[in-house]
Scaffold this motif. Sequence first.
Motif: not given
Length: 299
Positions: A42-46
Motif C-alpha cells: 500500500a505504501f508504494w502503491t499510494l
Amino acid sequence: MPKSRTRSTATAAPAGTRSTTVGFGRLLLRNKLGMVGLGVIAFWTLGSIFIGVLSPYGASETAAGALLAPPSLDHLFGTDNFGRDLLTRVFAGGQLSLWTGLIAVGISMAIGVPLGGIAGYAGGALGSVIMRVMDVLLAFPSLVLAMAVAAALGPGTSSAMIAVGIVGIPEFARITYGQTISLKQREFVEAGRALGLSSATILTRHIVPNALAPIVVRATLGMGYAILTAAALSFIGLGAQPPTAEWGVMISDGRGYIISGEWWLTFFPGLAIATSILGFNLLGDALRDVLDPRLRTTA
C-alpha cells in the motif's frame, strides 16, 4: 409456510458466502506478517499514485545547481547526475514497476491457467503435448528466457511486460494442471458430466473456481518476481529506457557513481525493489496460510 422456507433457503447461500469472506478477512488480519506485507504494498502503491501531487519536483525536472546532491531536507533521497529529485523519481518509478508486474502476471495467468486446465481435464496426447511445451520453457533459466524474448521483441517497457509474462506461464499452467487432475474426479464434476454439461462449462464454472486458492497465492508471489525481472531487463537495456523513471533504469544510471561515493543513486531504487518484493512475498505467504485449511492456525 412453504413461502417462508423458500425465502430462507434463497438467502442462505449469500449469507454463507459473506460469512466465509468475513472469516477469511479476519484470518488475514490476524496474520501480522501478512499485514506488514500489505502495508508495504500500500505504501508504494499510494506513494506512486500521489507523488505527482505531493512532491514539489517533477520526475524529469532538472536543476543544474543540485547535481549529485546527497540526501538532505530539500531532497530526502538526494539528486542524480542531472539534478533530478530522486525521491520523486523512485516513487514515480514505482508506478511503472507495479504496472509492469501486474500486467506480466496477468499475461501469465491468462495463458497459463487455461492451458493447464485443458491439459489436466483432456489428458491424453493433448495434455502431454501442452505440458511438454511447458517443461521446455521451464528448462531455460527464467532470466535468460526473459532476455531472449525481450531482445526478440526489441527494448521497451511493453517488451519487458510480455517477456516476463511468457516466463511465468509454465508456473501457472503446472499449478492449474495439478489442481485439475485432482478435482476432475470429484463428485461435483461427475454430477456435471451426468447432467450433460460441456467440458468447457465444467472447467470454467466448477474446476477453475475451486482451484483459485493456489493460483491467487502464486499470482501474489509472482508479482515480486515480475518486478525484479522487469527491473533486471531495464538494468541491461532491454526494458524501460532512459530517461524513464523506472527502478532498474535508475540503478543502471547510478552504478557508475558508486565508487565515487554517490551511494544514494543505487541504494534507494534498490531498496524500493527489495521492500516491494518482500511485501508481496509476505502477503503471498499469508494468503497461502489463510486459503489452505491445513495451514491455518487458530488464534
